[in-house]
Design an enzyme around this catalytic site. Structure first.
Site, PDB file in Angstrom:
ATOM      1  N   HIS A  33       0.855  -1.202   0.000  1.00  0.00           N
ATOM      2  CA  HIS A  33       0.000   0.000   0.000  1.00  0.00           C
ATOM      3  C   HIS A  33       0.881   1.238   0.000  1.00  0.00           C
ATOM      4  O   HIS A  33       1.960   1.226   0.588  1.00  0.00           O
ATOM      5  CB  HIS A  33      -0.916   0.007   1.229  1.00  0.00           C
ATOM      6  CG  HIS A  33      -2.046   0.984   1.115  1.00  0.00           C
ATOM      7  ND1 HIS A  33      -1.922   2.310   1.450  1.00  0.00           N
ATOM      8  CD2 HIS A  33      -3.317   0.816   0.660  1.00  0.00           C
ATOM      9  CE1 HIS A  33      -3.073   2.923   1.222  1.00  0.00           C
ATOM     10  NE2 HIS A  33      -3.937   2.040   0.735  1.00  0.00           N
TER      11      HIS A  33
ATOM     12  N   GLU B 233      -7.866  -4.793  -0.445  1.00  0.00           N
ATOM     13  CA  GLU B 233      -8.478  -5.531  -1.553  1.00  0.00           C
ATOM     14  C   GLU B 233      -8.457  -7.049  -1.335  1.00  0.00           C
ATOM     15  O   GLU B 233      -9.276  -7.758  -1.894  1.00  0.00           O
ATOM     16  CB  GLU B 233      -7.761  -5.189  -2.858  1.00  0.00           C
ATOM     17  CG  GLU B 233      -7.546  -3.692  -3.022  1.00  0.00           C
ATOM     18  CD  GLU B 233      -8.490  -3.043  -4.008  1.00  0.00           C
ATOM     19  OE1 GLU B 233      -8.461  -3.445  -5.159  1.00  0.00           O
ATOM     20  OE2 GLU B 233      -9.240  -2.137  -3.612  1.00  0.00           O
TER      21      GLU B 233
END
Ligand code: ACO
Length: 386
Positions: free
Chosen positions: A266, A323
């Protein structure tokens, strides 16, 4: 100030571009606060309507306020004939679900009440925010039904926002577990600082354009694979690993081939994305029982991937992002993988609209400077002489 006195930061990573009371992220600690609530407190408890009310009003609604808010939102769910016709065309062309969502946002203006119908307490911006949030799920569900050769299912105003979305997708009343799983997802991703789509919405709002235009731009930003596109591929990966049988080898082969592992890493978080923890807990509850093998596989893949990535990028701490468990949870809830990104938009439109309202309340048009790297001093050559 001269351009040369300004710092250059193409991804704006080190720029504080505004103030917000809506959400904040601590990437080092792995903490996310939405409307003052730690994510872990909000997401498993709130309904989408409560999280949305919180963002718009900076407090939770009373029981009576919630009931009125639910009814107001439900009253705006029906698409206009024009929107439905355009969504049908997109579905028949097999365009992406995000295209249908963008059409839904753009055409939502056709469904808003005429100007003179707004009562004194509701501003045009607030009414548009309500219309945007109410219409996106209907647009996505109508697209899905038509894409699968079925007729759209009309929204029901007796169902909550989350339950109605599942109803419109399937034409069947969802179970309480499905609804709670979807509520937790929708509340987990409703807002996340100045991400690309949210900032897009704020830039459009900063020109004093309307909320529906801002939401249309934001859907466009979310469509990009660097922003909202990983959960479908995560599910593909899990299914391929299930067939293959050995997560470690499968993952190593992919990394050797120079690929990135979907659902890991991320830009802001340097530890496990806190949304991954909340979504994984929700998924675990959801999969308890007959389907637990799929959840166990996801856990095995997560631990194998984290250790393989740690060997390759020591000290970088590449952990699961939002996700990864989005894919696992939404699969369990019954949202088709082709709709994962659009369902992200169904939630995030709450954040986009809240950011628009915040921007209008204390606005300054967004207009950064750019560094010129082109030619100067060119002289004109007539077209016939070039
Ligand atoms: N798999 C393998 N290697 C990775 C991964 C990954 N998922 N993520 C980062 N790396 C590697 C990079 O290749 C890079 O290596 P290098 O230094 O040798 O070039 C190093 O780790 C640092 O990576 P960056 O790209 O600098 O990390 P950044 O923080 O900019 O990227 C991103 C974040 C885009 C999310 C990245 O981790 C990635 O591509 N992940 C996979 C796709 C994904 O899951 N996307 C959804 C993100 S969540 C969201 O946006 C809603």
């Amino acid at each position: 100030m001269e351009d040369s006195d300004l710092s250059f930061d193409p991804g704006l990573e080190h720029v504080l571009a505004g103030e917000t009371r809506l959400s904040t992220i601590d990437g080092e600690a792995g903490e996310l606060v939405i409307g003052g609530f730690p994510l872990e407190e909000l997401a498993p408890n709130a309904t989408y309507e409560e999280a949305l009310y919180l963002l718009w009003n900076d407090r939770l609604p009373t029981e009576e306020e919630l009931s009125t808010f639910r009814s107001d939102l439900a009253a705006h769910r029906d698409l206009s004939d024009g929107a439905l016709a355009a969504i049908r065309e997109a579905a028949e062309r097999r365009d992406d679900a995000m295209d249908a969502e963008r059409i839904g946002a753009a055409c939502a203006s056709l469904a808003r009440p005429a100007e003179e119908d707004t009562d004194g307490e509701v501003t045009t911006h607030e009414r548009d925010a309500m219309v945007a949030v109410a219409q996106l799920p209907t647009a996505v569900a109508a697209y899905w039904r038509v894409a699968n050769g079925e007729e759209p299912v009309a929204p029901r105003d007796d169902l909550t926002h989350a339950a109605n979305y599942l109803w419109m997708l399937t034409g069947e009343e969802p179970t309480d577990e499905q609804v709670r799983g979807l509520e937790t997802y929708l509340c987990s991703v409703i807002d996340h600082g100045f991400n690309a789509s949210t900032y897009t919405a704020r830039v459009v709002a900063s020109t004093e354009s309307d909320v529906l235009s801002a939401v249309t731009g934001a859907v466009g930003a979310l469509k990009g694979p660097l922003h909202g596109g990983a959960p479908g591929p995560v599910l593909d990966m899990l299914e391929e690993i299930a067939d293959h049988g050995d997560p470690q080898t499968w993952l190593t082969d992919r990394l050797d081939a120079g690929e990135r592992l979907m659902g890991f890493g991320h830009r802001v978080y340097r530890v496990r994305d806190p949304r991954a923890a909340v979504l994984s807990e929700a998924a675990e509850e959801f999969y308890a029982g007959e389907e637990s093998a799929f959840f166990d596989l996801a856990r095995d893949v997560e631990s194998a991937a984290v250790s393989v990535l740690d060997e390759r990028k020591p000290g970088r701490s590449l952990e699961t992002n939002v996700e990864f468990y989005t894919a696992v949870l939404l699969r369990g809830v019954g949202v088709p993988r082709e709709l994962f990104s659009a369902t992200f938009g169904v939630s995030r439109v709450g954040g986009w609209t809240a950011h628009c309202l915040e921007q209008y309340a204390d606005n300054r048009i967004v207009r950064p400077r750019s560094r010129y790297v082109g030619e100067t001093g060119r002289t004109w050559t007539p077209v016939g002489e070039r």
